[in-house]
Design an enzyme around this catalytic site. Sequence first.
Site, PDB file in Angstrom:
ATOM      1  N   SER A   1       6.975 140.697  35.422  1.00 37.77           N
ATOM      2  CA  SER A   1       5.768 139.945  35.088  1.00 37.77           C
ATOM      3  C   SER A   1       6.071 138.786  34.153  1.00 37.77           C
ATOM      4  O   SER A   1       6.623 138.979  33.061  1.00 37.77           O
ATOM      5  CB  SER A   1       4.740 140.866  34.430  1.00 37.77           C
ATOM      6  OG  SER A   1       3.639 140.126  33.945  1.00 37.77           O
TER       7      SER A   1
ATOM      8  N   HIS B   1      10.651 145.643  61.519  1.00 38.96           N
ATOM      9  CA  HIS B   1       9.825 144.449  61.669  1.00 38.96           C
ATOM     10  C   HIS B   1      10.303 143.339  60.740  1.00 38.96           C
ATOM     11  O   HIS B   1      10.413 142.166  61.135  1.00 38.96           O
ATOM     12  CB  HIS B   1       8.366 144.800  61.374  1.00 38.96           C
ATOM     13  CG  HIS B   1       7.428 143.643  61.472  1.00 38.96           C
ATOM     14  ND1 HIS B   1       6.734 143.151  60.384  1.00 38.96           N
ATOM     15  CD2 HIS B   1       7.073 142.870  62.523  1.00 38.96           C
ATOM     16  CE1 HIS B   1       5.993 142.123  60.763  1.00 38.96           C
ATOM     17  NE2 HIS B   1       6.171 141.925  62.049  1.00 38.96           N
TER      18      HIS B   1
ATOM     19  N   ARG C   1      12.954 138.135  59.567  1.00 42.35           N
ATOM     20  CA  ARG C   1      13.650 137.440  58.490  1.00 42.35           C
ATOM     21  C   ARG C   1      15.147 137.247  58.739  1.00 42.35           C
ATOM     22  O   ARG C   1      15.797 136.520  57.991  1.00 42.35           O
ATOM     23  CB  ARG C   1      13.445 138.194  57.174  1.00 42.35           C
ATOM     24  CG  ARG C   1      11.968 138.346  56.780  1.00 42.35           C
ATOM     25  CD  ARG C   1      11.243 137.014  56.709  1.00 42.35           C
ATOM     26  NE  ARG C   1       9.876 137.174  56.190  1.00 42.35           N
ATOM     27  CZ  ARG C   1       9.064 136.178  55.907  1.00 42.35           C
ATOM     28  NH1 ARG C   1       9.461 134.925  56.108  1.00 42.35           N
ATOM     29  NH2 ARG C   1       7.848 136.405  55.449  1.00 42.35           N
TER      30      ARG C   1
END
Length: 232
Positions: free
Chosen positions: A89, A165, A170
């Site tokens: 964060s 997937h 990617r």
Amino acid sequence: MRVFLLSHTPEPDALVAAAARICYSDISASDLLKTEENILSEKLLGNLFRSGHMSTFEHVSFTFAVDGLSRVASHQLVRHRLASFSQQSQRYVKMSADESNVIFPDSIVKNSQAREIFANQVKSAYEAYEKLLELGIAKEDARFILPHGNSTRLVVTMNARELHHFFELRLCRRAQWEIHELARQMLVLCREKAPVLFAKAGPSCIFGSCHESRSCGRKYESMEDLLFAEKN
């Protein structure tokens, strides 16, 4: 960028095979893994993949730690909704005013003039960030001035079906270079722990035809070409 495999479901290949067999067996689920019937079947997992019956792949998951990914790439990563993410964060962690904490694309690095422009802007952004903090501005507001290329840290968990997937999308040559490298490192780690489950994981061009509406026209010759060849 560094990618580490923190944890994974034990015996992932065997577990998926067992989950598939439960559909056709009268033995209890708790005993299935103990029986001789659960000898790992490469053919069975291959048939599941080819037929698209991949719900059993969802029973196993992999958790990765990722260091040195830009926020540009992390914004792409979190679009994969069937996954869990924990990210460093900027609201609570003070960002270090160091050029090494920003990802410099190769195209920038290879051009001396572009690199100078880029580095100057990074330095300016961090100087502004520090001044805002000195003025009492909260980190959660001062971070708005930081570069998109700022390095971040994440933990990400995906099940094997979503990983397939993810790798299909990617690892395509048309994927953005940074998330492509992330996927490459993740697949190398997955194949070490579950070689059968991920034997056919990767871009569609390797195992059939290209699914992209605009093909790059540069089909990978093999998985080794994709995973281990020198990056270009």
